[in-house]
Design a protein around this motif. Structure first.
Motif, PDB file in Angstrom:
ATOM      1  N   LYS A 262       0.846  -1.189   0.000  1.00 16.57           N
ATOM      2  CA  LYS A 262       0.000   0.000   0.000  1.00 16.57           C
ATOM      3  C   LYS A 262       0.880   1.237   0.000  1.00 16.57           C
ATOM      4  CE  LYS A 262      -3.983   2.049   2.400  1.00 16.57           C
ATOM      5  NZ  LYS A 262      -4.912   1.899   3.552  1.00 16.57           N
ATOM      6  N   ILE A 264       1.406   5.301   0.769  1.00 15.20           N
ATOM      7  CA  ILE A 264       0.922   6.357   1.665  1.00 15.20           C
ATOM      8  C   ILE A 264       1.729   7.614   1.382  1.00 15.20           C
ATOM      9  CG2 ILE A 264       0.209   4.713   3.410  1.00 15.20           C
ATOM     10  CD1 ILE A 264       3.326   6.763   4.069  1.00 15.20           C
ATOM     11  N   ARG A 293      10.752   3.912   1.541  1.00 18.30           N
ATOM     12  CA  ARG A 293      10.408   2.997   2.632  1.00 18.30           C
ATOM     13  C   ARG A 293      10.846   3.550   3.976  1.00 18.30           C
ATOM     14  NH1 ARG A 293       8.427   0.150   4.797  1.00 18.30           N
ATOM     15  NH2 ARG A 293       9.840  -1.575   5.318  1.00 18.30           N
ATOM     16  N   GLN A 317      -0.648   6.924  12.764  1.00 17.62           N
ATOM     17  CA  GLN A 317      -0.982   6.309  11.482  1.00 17.62           C
ATOM     18  C   GLN A 317      -0.907   4.784  11.542  1.00 17.62           C
ATOM     19  OE1 GLN A 317      -2.007   8.582   9.259  1.00 17.62           O
ATOM     20  NE2 GLN A 317      -1.413  10.129  10.782  1.00 17.62           N
ATOM     21  N   GLU A 318      -1.689   4.138  10.675  1.00 14.65           N
ATOM     22  CA  GLU A 318      -1.662   2.683  10.621  1.00 14.65           C
ATOM     23  C   GLU A 318      -0.336   2.162  10.088  1.00 14.65           C
ATOM     24  OE1 GLU A 318      -4.586   1.195   7.933  1.00 14.65           O
ATOM     25  OE2 GLU A 318      -3.755   2.229   6.187  1.00 14.65           O
ATOM     26  N   TRP A 319       0.388   3.011   9.361  1.00 13.45           N
ATOM     27  CA  TRP A 319       1.655   2.603   8.762  1.00 13.45           C
ATOM     28  C   TRP A 319       2.871   2.966   9.604  1.00 13.45           C
ATOM     29  CZ3 TRP A 319       3.479   7.513   8.277  1.00 13.45           C
ATOM     30  CH2 TRP A 319       2.581   8.525   7.903  1.00 13.45           C
ATOM     31  N   LEU A 360       8.699   2.579   7.663  1.00 13.88           N
ATOM     32  CA  LEU A 360       7.281   2.289   7.522  1.00 13.88           C
ATOM     33  C   LEU A 360       6.986   0.824   7.819  1.00 13.88           C
ATOM     34  CD1 LEU A 360       6.474   4.402   4.338  1.00 13.88           C
ATOM     35  CD2 LEU A 360       6.232   5.048   6.753  1.00 13.88           C
ATOM     36  N   LYS A 361       5.807   0.588   8.339  1.00 11.05           N
ATOM     37  CA  LYS A 361       5.400  -0.721   8.841  1.00 11.05           C
ATOM     38  C   LYS A 361       5.460  -1.798   7.760  1.00 11.05           C
ATOM     39  CE  LYS A 361       1.458  -2.837  11.260  1.00 11.05           C
ATOM     40  NZ  LYS A 361       0.080  -2.551  11.729  1.00 11.05           N
ATOM     41  N   SER A 375       5.042  -4.488   2.757  1.00  9.19           N
ATOM     42  CA  SER A 375       5.274  -3.270   3.519  1.00  9.19           C
ATOM     43  C   SER A 375       4.553  -2.082   2.901  1.00  9.19           C
ATOM     44  CB  SER A 375       6.775  -2.973   3.585  1.00  9.19           C
ATOM     45  OG  SER A 375       7.305  -2.837   2.280  1.00  9.19           O
ATOM     46  N   TYR A 376       4.411  -1.044   3.705  1.00  9.55           N
ATOM     47  CA  TYR A 376       3.925   0.247   3.235  1.00  9.55           C
ATOM     48  C   TYR A 376       5.086   0.998   2.589  1.00  9.55           C
ATOM     49  CZ  TYR A 376      -0.370  -0.163   6.033  1.00  9.55           C
ATOM     50  OH  TYR A 376      -1.575  -0.560   6.564  1.00  9.55           O
TER      51      TYR A 376
END
Length: 515
Positions: A262, A264, A293, A317-319, A360-361, A375-376
């Motif tokens: 995804k 962002i 990243r 944030q979700e990420w 990032l997550k 990964s995001y």
């Protein structure tokens, strides 16, 4: 064999190759080298895990905290108000004139070898920036370099003309897919003309195919097969040489890949919260940021309150993933913002480093082709599709890289060494094999455990460092071999995961820098 009996060391790099994707079907030649030579099971790249920073580390034998090349782009704190790029030779030369200490603040192999009267050569099928990172200022030191995609930047001119004529290289260079041409330029032209003591051949196509097609897709596997054919050409060439018993070969990669699940935008998140942020300091932005990243945030003027506000936005944030700021105190493992880890743990604590890095997550889910690790990503200006390969962060699949060796002075018999090695250990090992003292800026180590007659190293000690902000815990796992440190991964501690072990200063004495 005495190390001084090794007269030539060749490093062949396959950009972006993940070690867990090598098999005898897709890469039979590399699999054969693994079976006859030696493999470092746990080879690591640097952070940010991006090509130009990693290749500078390879050729300089030092991490970004020493080289100053923090990935593919970074803000140099030079007053320009814009990110410093590494894509073209002009980016490098212009920055070298503008930046304090020059573009790279560590000594390249080209200079070290020249000062010992030895030759060095690079041949690549890469972009201009990768070629330049590998043989920075090589022309000034009388070394040789040729890029089959960008022949206009080759040196010296006389050799470049001969290569272009012999190999029918068009003035605009070959398109992608020139792996075997790059190897033939080395074996048929550079070798007879120079017989370099050390050489790097860099093939970029697997990385490009991973981005475009995705990990495990047929387009990516086809590129792996093409690179493997080039490896086979090099191995067959060595067997035909009178000097074959004095030639060592390493095959490596500069980073791995995770799959982009995804996209962002860090900038949008900050702006939505009322924080002025952009890719430059024009229009009175308070924060300059880079994507990728591992986005980095540089403050126009340091303001702890603003940095805290930016962190709070990111943490919501979700990420959100593991985050780094400069150390709260010398030697501390936590950063100046509660919940962040000390920047020094990342190996990127150069004075050019951002005020905040966020990894990032990611997770271990598999992509459409069954390859684990997603990964995001903040795509920024990168043209990467969802599902394409990505890198730059601290996911275990991005940090894992390839290192296989064979030939003179190297262990054989298919040994698999389970220590930790890093891309910044390659140059010191090359120099050791050639009997050359390393430059003062080389902070990597000689990989004795991979060498014929070399002593084994102690079992790596892995330590987990954590920093908590509410229910979110940033974690980084660092392995130590002697006094040298290697990042295994960094992430958020997930619910249900065993608690990270406490930091053991007596086992891991990291001299943290405070950027």
């Amino acid at each position: 064999m005495k190390m001084t009996d090794v007269c030539h060391v060749i490093v062949l790099g396959v950009d972006g190759l993940r070690p867990d994707m090598i098999d005898a079907t897709t890469m039979p030649n590399l699999a054969s080298l693994k079976a006859s030579g030696v493999t470092s099971r746990d080879h690591r790249t640097v952070f940010p895990s991006e090509t130009r920073g990693a290749l500078t580390a390879l050729a300089s034998g030092a991490r970004p905290e020493t080289t100053g090349v923090l990935g593919n782009e970074f803000y140099s704190r030079d007053g320009s108000g814009r990110l410093t790029g590494t894509d073209t030779i002009h980016d490098w030369r212009a920055s070298d004139r503008r930046l304090v200490g020059g573009m790279a603040t560590a000594t390249n192999l080209s200079e070290t070898l020249a000062k010992h009267g030895l030759s060095f050569a690079t041949v690549t099928s890469s972009g201009q920036g990768s070629f330049t990172a590998l043989n920075w200022k090589g022309a000034d030191w009388g070394q040789a370099g040729f890029n089959v995609r960008h022949p206009a930047i080759a040196f010296p001119p006389e050799l470049a003309v001969e290569i272009a004529e012999r190999h029918s290289v068009p003035p605009t260079g070959f398109n992608r897919g020139a792996e075997r041409r790059a190897v033939s330029v080395f074996t048929d032209s550079v070798w007879p003309a120079r017989k370099p003591s050390a050489a790097i051949i860099w093939l970029t196509e697997v990385d490009s195919a991973s981005h475009v097609h995705g990990l495990g897709a047929e387009g990516m596997l086809a590129s792996m097969r093409d690179c493997d054919a080039a490896i086979g050409d090099l191995m067959e060439w060595r067997e035909r040489q009178p000097e074959r018993d004095a030639i060592a070969i390493f095959v490596t990669s500069d980073h791995g890949h995770s799959t982009s699940a995804k996209f962002i935008s860090v900038g949008e998140a900050l702006r939505d919260a009322g924080i002025s942020a952009d890719h430059h300091f024009e229009n009175n932005a308070d924060i300059l940021y880079r994507g990728g990243r591992a986005p980095g945030l540089w403050l126009r003027k340091f303001d702890r309150g603003l940095l805290q506000a930016a962190f709070d936005v990111l943490a919501a944030q979700e990420w959100y993933g593991a985050t780094f700021t400069r150390a709260i105190a010398p030697g501390a493992s936590e950063g100046i913002i509660a919940g962040t880890l000390a920047l020094g743990l990342s190996g990127a604590a150069h004075h050019r480093a951002p005020d905040l890095y966020i990894n990032l997550k990611g997770d271990n889910d598999s992509n459409a082709h069954g390859i684990p690790g997603t990964s995001y990503c903040d795509a920024a200006n990168y043209n990467i599709p969802v599902g394409g390969g990505t890198h730059g962060g601290l996911h275990a699949t991005e940090l894992a890289a390839v290192l296989v060796g064979g030939g003179a002075g190297i262990r054989h018999g298919g040994e698999v060494i389970a220590s930790r090695t890093g891309i910044y250990d390659i140059a010191p090992t090359v120099l050791h094999l050639l009997g050359v003292e390393p430059a003062a800026t080389m902070t990597g180590r000689v990989m004795h455990e991979l060498l014929d007659g070399g002593q084994p190293v102690s079992t790596p000690v892995v330590t987990h460092f954590t920093a908590s902000a509410g229910d979110k815990v940033s974690r980084i796992a660092i392995a130590r071999v002697g006094t040298h440190h290697y990042i295994d991964e960094a992430d958020l501690v997930l619910e249900g995961r065993p608690a990270a072990e406490p930091m053991r200063r007596e086992e891991l004495k990291v001299e943290l820098q405070t950027a």
